[in-house]
Design a protein around this motif. Structure first.
Motif, PDB file in Angstrom:
ATOM      1  N   HIS A   1       0.872  -1.174   0.000  1.00 32.22           N
ATOM      2  CA  HIS A   1       0.000   0.000   0.000  1.00 32.22           C
ATOM      3  C   HIS A   1       0.912   1.229   0.000  1.00 32.22           C
TER       4      HIS A   1
ATOM      5  N   THR B   1      -3.376   6.855  -2.286  1.00 34.06           N
ATOM      6  CA  THR B   1      -2.852   5.529  -1.936  1.00 34.06           C
ATOM      7  C   THR B   1      -3.236   4.548  -3.025  1.00 34.06           C
TER       8      THR B   1
ATOM      9  N   THR C   1      -2.471   0.328  -4.327  1.00 35.49           N
ATOM     10  CA  THR C   1      -2.003  -0.977  -3.873  1.00 35.49           C
ATOM     11  C   THR C   1      -1.414  -1.737  -5.054  1.00 35.49           C
TER      12      THR C   1
ATOM     13  N   TYR D   1       4.988   3.620   2.509  1.00 33.18           N
ATOM     14  CA  TYR D   1       4.456   2.323   2.098  1.00 33.18           C
ATOM     15  C   TYR D   1       4.482   1.328   3.248  1.00 33.18           C
TER      16      TYR D   1
END
Length: 133
Positions: free
Chosen positions: A28, A35, A37, A123
């Motif tokens: 993430h 954000t 993923t 992250y």
């Protein structure tokens, strides 16, 4: 073969034919208030795994290796996307398979700073075990 037994045998055969889901790593990544993923699965060609562009200043690469056992690891690379080309500014190595912590997965929360423009990337990564092979 009675109908019910035939159906059970056919169903069992279909289950065996389905591929086992592979383990995966989800990272993430937060940059510039957004954000995203990224996911990766074990690779037989770890040097061929590409880096993903994050905003205009960073690239992020996940390399998961589960075989051979003595080389099994997860490596996370962050590059600054400089005018002269991508430059490695952060690298983390984790044992495979990793153990997720209650928060921020197996990696913990990391902060990486781009050296010229002061950009900040955050992250954390989690491990999702796959079905047994």
């Amino acid at each position: 073969m009675p109908g019910r037994a035939k159906f059970a045998a056919l169903f069992a055969g279909l289950l065996l034919a389905l591929p086992a889901s592979a383990a995966s790593v989800l990272c993430h990544i937060t940059y510039g208030g957004t954000t995203q993923t990224l996911s990766a699965q074990p690779s037989a060609a770890p040097y061929a795994e590409p880096a993903t562009q994050i905003g205009s200043f960073f690239r992020f690469r996940i390399v998961v290796r589960d075989e051979p056992v003595e080389l099994a690891s997860i490596k996370l690379y962050t590059y600054a996307d400089l005018d002269s080309g991508p430059t490695l500014i952060h690298q983390a190595s984790h044992a495979y398979p990793p153990v997720n912590l209650p928060t921020y997965g197996f990696s913990g929360l990391n902060y990486v700073y781009e050296p010229l423009r002061d950009g900040e990337l955050q992250y954390w990564c989690e491990f999702q075990p796959g079905a047994a092979k």
